[in-house]
Design a protein around this motif. Structure first.
Motif, PDB file in Angstrom:
ATOM      1  N   VAL A  92      13.856  -4.578 -15.182  1.00 19.70           N
ATOM      2  CA  VAL A  92      14.185  -4.431 -13.762  1.00 19.70           C
ATOM      3  C   VAL A  92      14.861  -3.092 -13.499  1.00 19.70           C
ATOM      4  O   VAL A  92      14.546  -2.398 -12.519  1.00 19.70           O
ATOM      5  N   ARG A  93      15.807  -2.706 -14.369  1.00 27.52           N
ATOM      6  CA  ARG A  93      16.513  -1.442 -14.188  1.00 27.52           C
ATOM      7  C   ARG A  93      15.553  -0.252 -14.260  1.00 27.52           C
ATOM      8  O   ARG A  93      15.655   0.697 -13.475  1.00 27.52           O
ATOM      9  N   MET A  94      14.615  -0.296 -15.201  1.00 29.85           N
ATOM     10  CA  MET A  94      13.678   0.818 -15.355  1.00 29.85           C
ATOM     11  C   MET A  94      12.686   0.879 -14.195  1.00 29.85           C
ATOM     12  O   MET A  94      12.279   1.965 -13.763  1.00 29.85           O
ATOM     13  N   GLN A  95      12.293  -0.289 -13.683  1.00 33.54           N
ATOM     14  CA  GLN A  95      11.427  -0.305 -12.514  1.00 33.54           C
ATOM     15  C   GLN A  95      12.147   0.270 -11.303  1.00 33.54           C
ATOM     16  O   GLN A  95      11.564   1.008 -10.500  1.00 33.54           O
ATOM     17  N   ALA A  96      13.431  -0.066 -11.172  1.00 34.16           N
ATOM     18  CA  ALA A  96      14.225   0.460 -10.060  1.00 34.16           C
ATOM     19  C   ALA A  96      14.458   1.956 -10.228  1.00 34.16           C
ATOM     20  O   ALA A  96      14.548   2.693  -9.242  1.00 34.16           O
ATOM     21  N   ASP A  97      14.548   2.429 -11.476  1.00 31.27           N
ATOM     22  CA  ASP A  97      14.748   3.853 -11.750  1.00 31.27           C
ATOM     23  C   ASP A  97      13.614   4.706 -11.204  1.00 31.27           C
ATOM     24  O   ASP A  97      13.842   5.805 -10.686  1.00 31.27           O
ATOM     25  N   SER A  98      12.394   4.206 -11.317  1.00 24.87           N
ATOM     26  CA  SER A  98      11.255   4.969 -10.819  1.00 24.87           C
ATOM     27  C   SER A  98      11.330   5.110  -9.300  1.00 24.87           C
ATOM     28  O   SER A  98      10.883   6.102  -8.729  1.00 24.87           O
ATOM     29  N   ARG A  99      11.910   4.112  -8.633  1.00 23.85           N
ATOM     30  CA  ARG A  99      12.101   4.196  -7.181  1.00 23.85           C
ATOM     31  C   ARG A  99      13.161   5.245  -6.844  1.00 23.85           C
ATOM     32  O   ARG A  99      13.028   6.009  -5.887  1.00 23.85           O
ATOM     33  N   MET A 100      14.232   5.304  -7.659  1.00 28.05           N
ATOM     34  CA  MET A 100      15.289   6.296  -7.453  1.00 28.05           C
ATOM     35  C   MET A 100      14.738   7.712  -7.623  1.00 28.05           C
ATOM     36  O   MET A 100      15.074   8.623  -6.863  1.00 28.05           O
ATOM     37  N   ALA A 101      13.873   7.880  -8.621  1.00 27.51           N
ATOM     38  CA  ALA A 101      13.286   9.202  -8.872  1.00 27.51           C
ATOM     39  C   ALA A 101      12.441   9.657  -7.690  1.00 27.51           C
ATOM     40  O   ALA A 101      12.435  10.838  -7.321  1.00 27.51           O
ATOM     41  N   SER A 102      11.727   8.708  -7.060  1.00 25.49           N
ATOM     42  CA  SER A 102      10.878   9.047  -5.919  1.00 25.49           C
ATOM     43  C   SER A 102      11.701   9.436  -4.695  1.00 25.49           C
ATOM     44  O   SER A 102      11.205  10.090  -3.782  1.00 25.49           O
ATOM     45  N   GLN A 103      12.992   9.044  -4.692  1.00 25.28           N
ATOM     46  CA  GLN A 103      13.889   9.376  -3.589  1.00 25.28           C
ATOM     47  C   GLN A 103      14.713  10.624  -3.891  1.00 25.28           C
ATOM     48  O   GLN A 103      15.632  10.963  -3.164  1.00 25.28           O
ATOM     49  N   GLY A 104      14.394  11.295  -5.002  1.00 29.28           N
ATOM     50  CA  GLY A 104      15.078  12.536  -5.349  1.00 29.28           C
ATOM     51  C   GLY A 104      16.347  12.335  -6.139  1.00 29.28           C
ATOM     52  O   GLY A 104      17.087  13.299  -6.383  1.00 29.28           O
ATOM     53  N   VAL A 123       0.837  -1.204   0.000  1.00 29.21           N
ATOM     54  CA  VAL A 123       0.000   0.000   0.000  1.00 29.21           C
ATOM     55  C   VAL A 123       0.870   1.250   0.000  1.00 29.21           C
ATOM     56  O   VAL A 123       0.602   2.224  -0.727  1.00 29.21           O
ATOM     57  N   ARG A 124       1.933   1.244   0.799  1.00 26.68           N
ATOM     58  CA  ARG A 124       2.820   2.402   0.867  1.00 26.68           C
ATOM     59  C   ARG A 124       3.556   2.607  -0.448  1.00 26.68           C
ATOM     60  O   ARG A 124       3.747   3.739  -0.906  1.00 26.68           O
ATOM     61  N   VAL A 125       3.961   1.509  -1.080  1.00 24.90           N
ATOM     62  CA  VAL A 125       4.650   1.591  -2.366  1.00 24.90           C
ATOM     63  C   VAL A 125       3.739   2.214  -3.417  1.00 24.90           C
ATOM     64  O   VAL A 125       4.148   3.104  -4.175  1.00 24.90           O
ATOM     65  N   VAL A 126       2.485   1.751  -3.476  1.00 20.94           N
ATOM     66  CA  VAL A 126       1.523   2.292  -4.440  1.00 20.94           C
ATOM     67  C   VAL A 126       1.301   3.782  -4.195  1.00 20.94           C
ATOM     68  O   VAL A 126       1.257   4.584  -5.139  1.00 20.94           O
ATOM     69  N   SER A 127       1.171   4.167  -2.926  1.00 18.50           N
ATOM     70  CA  SER A 127       0.957   5.572  -2.578  1.00 18.50           C
ATOM     71  C   SER A 127       2.113   6.442  -3.049  1.00 18.50           C
ATOM     72  O   SER A 127       1.907   7.537  -3.592  1.00 18.50           O
ATOM     73  N   GLU A 128       3.346   5.953  -2.870  1.00 17.72           N
ATOM     74  CA  GLU A 128       4.524   6.712  -3.286  1.00 17.72           C
ATOM     75  C   GLU A 128       4.575   6.865  -4.800  1.00 17.72           C
ATOM     76  O   GLU A 128       4.924   7.927  -5.318  1.00 17.72           O
ATOM     77  N   ILE A 129       4.238   5.793  -5.518  1.00 18.68           N
ATOM     78  CA  ILE A 129       4.252   5.838  -6.989  1.00 18.68           C
ATOM     79  C   ILE A 129       3.223   6.837  -7.508  1.00 18.68           C
ATOM     80  O   ILE A 129       3.517   7.676  -8.361  1.00 18.68           O
ATOM     81  N   LEU A 130       2.005   6.761  -6.979  1.00 10.89           N
ATOM     82  CA  LEU A 130       0.942   7.664  -7.419  1.00 10.89           C
ATOM     83  C   LEU A 130       1.262   9.112  -7.074  1.00 10.89           C
ATOM     84  O   LEU A 130       0.975  10.035  -7.852  1.00 10.89           O
ATOM     85  N   LYS A 131       1.886   9.325  -5.926  1.00 14.89           N
ATOM     86  CA  LYS A 131       2.229  10.678  -5.478  1.00 14.89           C
ATOM     87  C   LYS A 131       3.315  11.297  -6.356  1.00 14.89           C
ATOM     88  O   LYS A 131       3.249  12.478  -6.714  1.00 14.89           O
ATOM     89  N   ASN A 132       4.325  10.492  -6.700  1.00 16.43           N
ATOM     90  CA  ASN A 132       5.483  11.021  -7.432  1.00 16.43           C
ATOM     91  C   ASN A 132       5.357  10.942  -8.947  1.00 16.43           C
ATOM     92  O   ASN A 132       5.872  11.810  -9.658  1.00 16.43           O
TER      93      ASN A 132
END
Length: 305
Positions: free
Chosen positions: A136-148, A57-66
């Motif tokens: 996998v790299r592109m999925q991880a990239d979206s996580r990096m973007a959410s962390q600034g 749930v937290r992961v989805v919230s972060e993705i939608l927010k960013n």
């Protein structure tokens, strides 16, 4: 006569390849957001072991927010490309080997199906591994973007080019060993279990060869495949996500080193990170794929899988 039979066989083979690709694309598109969530959960704690616990749930919230709703489909294009190769090879190969090695009037044992399924998965994964790496790299990239942090790649083709330029052509097969391990386990559980479960359901008059038997079989095969493959999936994801630092060194030397470090830092339970999202994805994925594929085969005049 023989020439006609050979031509018909080739036509049927080509039709099966096309139908598996179409069914796989539909299943991948429908369930891709769950795969993205699973990948994020598996990577959580890798770079910051002391970070707070997360959830789907937290992961989805972060993705939608960013990134908004489209962020749930980050990395879809390489995933589709992967399935254009991966799924047709493993599905068609499995059916061919099953029918070729065992006469039609004999029952194939579960162990034989498991071996055939595993080998078919290995062959398919070796071919499709570069597309899997980019996904996998592109999925991880979206996580990096959410962390600034700045994403490493602008898109799938940019990812392919940069990986080849910085990690060589062989870099496209980084993590292929844990990837192959996972493919063997997934297909051993998925194909063998689906095939065996469907025949069990039909032979015991639980349901006919229709959507009900296909649904029951896909649920059972999804659970089996997830239980067997989740540890290898975690290792595979982390091996494929790592990129060499400025000194050219990787965080993990090999899959065994990744396994040891993961267990030592995060505990044994970390090997089953993302278990429920994985199962939640495999179940719907297999439902969409198998129901579509079986229906397409029926429309095309082919026998049931």
């Amino acid at each position: 006569m023989e020439a006609q039979e050979l031509n018909d066989g080739r036509k049927a083979h080509t039709t099966k390849i096309a139908l598996t690709a179409i069914s796989a694309m539909a299943a991948e598109t429908a369930t891709f957001p769950i795969d993205l969530i699973k990948t994020r959960l598996q990577l959580h704690g890798e770079s910051l072991p002391s970070s707070r616990r997360t959830s789907a749930v937290r992961v989805v919230s972060e993705i939608l927010k960013n990134d908004g709703a489209l962020g749930l489909y980050k990395g879809l294009s390489p995933a589709i490309i992967r399935h254009l190769f991966y799924t047709p090879i493993r599905i068609v190969n499995y059916e061919f080997l099953r029918n070729f090695l065992v006469p039609a009037d004999h029952t194939v044992s579960l162990s034989s199906k498991a071996l055939i399924g595993g080998l078919s998965g290995v062959i398919a994964q070796v071919v499709a591994s570069p597309a899997d790496l980019v996904k996998v790299r592109m999925q991880a990239d979206s996580r990096m973007a959410s962390q600034g942090m700045e994403p490493r790649y602008c898109g799938p083709f940019d990812a392919f080019n940069k990986i080849i330029r910085t990690e060589s052509f062989r870099g496209l097969w980084k993590g292929v060993f844990p990837n192959v391990q996972r493919a063997f386990l997934v297909n051993m559980g998925e194909l063998a279990c689906y095939d065996h479960a469907k025949r069990f359901v039909i032979n015991n008059n639980i349901a006919n060869d229709n959507i009900y038997s296909h649904t029951l079989s896909s649920i059972m095969s999804g659970l089996s495949a997830t239980t067997l493959s989740c540890p290898a999936d975690v290792i595979k994801t982390r091996m494929m996500n790592q990129a060499a630092d400025k000194q050219g060194k990787n965080k993990y030397r090999n899959s065994y080193d990744c396994l040891v470090k993961t267990v030592r830092i995060e505990g044994v339970k970390a090997l089953w990170k993302g278990f429920f999202p994985t199962w939640a994805r495999l179940g719907p994925w297999q439902f969409v794929f198998w129901v579509s594929y079986e229906k397409f085969r029926q429309i095309a005049g082919l026998s049931s899988f």
